[in-house]
Design a protein around this motif. Sequence first.
Motif, mmCIF file in Angstrom:
data_model
loop_
_atom_site.group_PDB
_atom_site.id
_atom_site.type_symbol
_atom_site.label_atom_id
_atom_site.label_comp_id
_atom_site.label_asym_id
_atom_site.label_seq_id
_atom_site.Cartn_x
_atom_site.Cartn_y
_atom_site.Cartn_z
ATOM 1 N N GLU A 367 43.653 39.920 10.165
ATOM 2 C CA GLU A 367 42.185 39.996 10.477
ATOM 3 C C GLU A 367 41.500 40.900 9.598
ATOM 4 O OE1 GLU A 367 40.883 37.783 12.523
ATOM 5 O OE2 GLU A 367 42.673 36.851 13.388
ATOM 6 N N GLY A 368 41.853 41.773 9.082
ATOM 7 C CA GLY A 368 41.391 42.824 8.437
ATOM 8 C C GLY A 368 41.184 42.785 6.812
ATOM 9 N N TRP A 369 41.726 41.676 6.194
ATOM 10 C CA TRP A 369 41.392 41.265 4.817
ATOM 11 C C TRP A 369 41.479 39.780 4.523
ATOM 12 C CZ3 TRP A 369 45.899 43.781 6.776
ATOM 13 C CH2 TRP A 369 46.960 42.989 6.917
ATOM 14 N N THR A 370 40.904 39.438 3.409
ATOM 15 C CA THR A 370 40.701 38.208 3.032
ATOM 16 C C THR A 370 41.978 37.825 1.953
ATOM 17 O OG1 THR A 370 39.492 38.400 0.906
ATOM 18 C CG2 THR A 370 38.171 38.338 3.121
ATOM 19 N N ALA A 371 42.204 36.451 2.027
ATOM 20 C CA ALA A 371 43.101 35.961 1.099
ATOM 21 C C ALA A 371 42.880 36.475 -0.342
ATOM 22 C CB ALA A 371 43.259 34.496 1.121
ATOM 23 N N GLU A 372 41.664 36.461 -0.832
ATOM 24 C CA GLU A 372 41.274 37.125 -2.062
ATOM 25 C C GLU A 372 41.655 38.673 -2.235
ATOM 26 O OE1 GLU A 372 40.740 35.313 -4.908
ATOM 27 O OE2 GLU A 372 40.951 33.746 -3.513
ATOM 28 N N ASP A 373 41.666 39.279 -1.236
ATOM 29 C CA ASP A 373 41.819 41.028 -0.905
ATOM 30 C C ASP A 373 43.424 41.032 -1.114
ATOM 31 O OD1 ASP A 373 39.164 41.536 -0.545
ATOM 32 O OD2 ASP A 373 39.816 41.604 1.499
ATOM 33 N N ILE A 378 48.134 42.560 -4.723
ATOM 34 C CA ILE A 378 49.343 42.141 -5.207
ATOM 35 C C ILE A 378 49.397 42.008 -6.887
ATOM 36 C CG2 ILE A 378 51.069 40.314 -5.585
ATOM 37 C CD1 ILE A 378 49.893 39.491 -2.666
ATOM 38 N N LYS A 379 48.166 41.679 -7.529
ATOM 39 C CA LYS A 379 47.968 41.809 -8.732
ATOM 40 C C LYS A 379 48.297 42.991 -9.585
ATOM 41 C CE LYS A 379 45.256 39.766 -12.711
ATOM 42 N NZ LYS A 379 44.140 38.974 -13.169
#
Length: 393
Positions: A367-373, A378-379
């Motif tokens: 709930e605290g971050w998006t998939a893009e985050d 990771i990158k």
Amino acid sequence: MKKLVLAYSGGLDTSYCAKYLSKVQGYEVHAVSVNTGGFDKEEIASIGQKAVQLGALTYTSIDAVKTFYDKVVKYLIFGNVLKNNTYPLSVSAERIIQAIEIVNHAKKIGASYIAHGSTGAGNDQVRFDMIFQTLAPDIEIITPIRDNKLSRQAEIEFLKENGVDLPWEKAKYSINKGLWGTSVGGEETLSSHSGLPEEAYPSQLKKTDPTDLKLTFKKGELVAINDESYGNIDAIEVLEKIACEYAIGRDIHVGDTIIGIKGRVGFEAAAPMLIIKAHHLLEKHTLTKWQQHHKEQLGNWYGMLLHEGQYLDEVMRNFEAFLEDTQKNVSGNVFVTLHPYRFTLNGISSDHDLMNSSFASYGETNEGWTAEDAKGFIKITANQGKIFNHVNS
């Protein structure tokens, strides 16, 4: 008379010292034993009576159980200290407090000499001498067994020649019981291949049906068992009484001695093993990743330096300050099940449980971050490895 304080346990070595130092060497011997757990009033009275019979002018028993807990055991719990991931330092931790109490007593009565019955082949000689030299460099240390390289038989013959004909037959297993566990030595621990038999351990299996326990910690210290509140020392003793009926906490420690040789010793430490493992589980839930990482390293260093007699080095106070500070949020309950010869840690409940957050459930939802985050994180995290492989391929 030359006033001397003798670290006296009532065993053969210290009994020899009492007689030899008083009769042959002409010292005014003041025998002192330090109780760090494991002795009752009858045993203490018997030890004192024997000391006087052997030539000691006085006998003093010092109750240091609370001091032992406050100064040492508490930090062994905070640090989850297990020497070589096995041994809770049952005996080596005791020796430090015993040495400090003995040297303080020597100063109190104005003694010019301190004696102990250690041989030249073990760790205790180092622990005692280092404490004595550090706290009282002007007091001379006398060690008849070590200096004269006496055999057990030679000590017995001397005592018999001087009218002391007590039964000194060596027990098949030597037992040293204290608040933080019991050591067990025997013929099997002198070699590398044999385990100790069932009868070697002081506690025998009495219960086989599983028992559930709730252990309550407050700032890292055990304060209640099954919602029954106890003082810190009472909590350890009550838990030991419950768990030893399951023959829990047995093992053989293999370690490097201070003097450079390998050694083996059996031990039975039901309460210490339960407390350390339960405390460690609670910390996994309540401490941050980096707190746990650094605590593990400093806890190991604290245990090693304590084992090797370096307790009075100021770095130990630094370690203690760090360990105590980490315990501010280590409060809650740990749920344990006792089985014959083992126990299981089932889980915890705590107001400081870091799993109880609204951010995410591991492997489930976030709930605290998006998939893009997550992709960006990771990158960037992969950059170091990508650069290394690019340059070196």
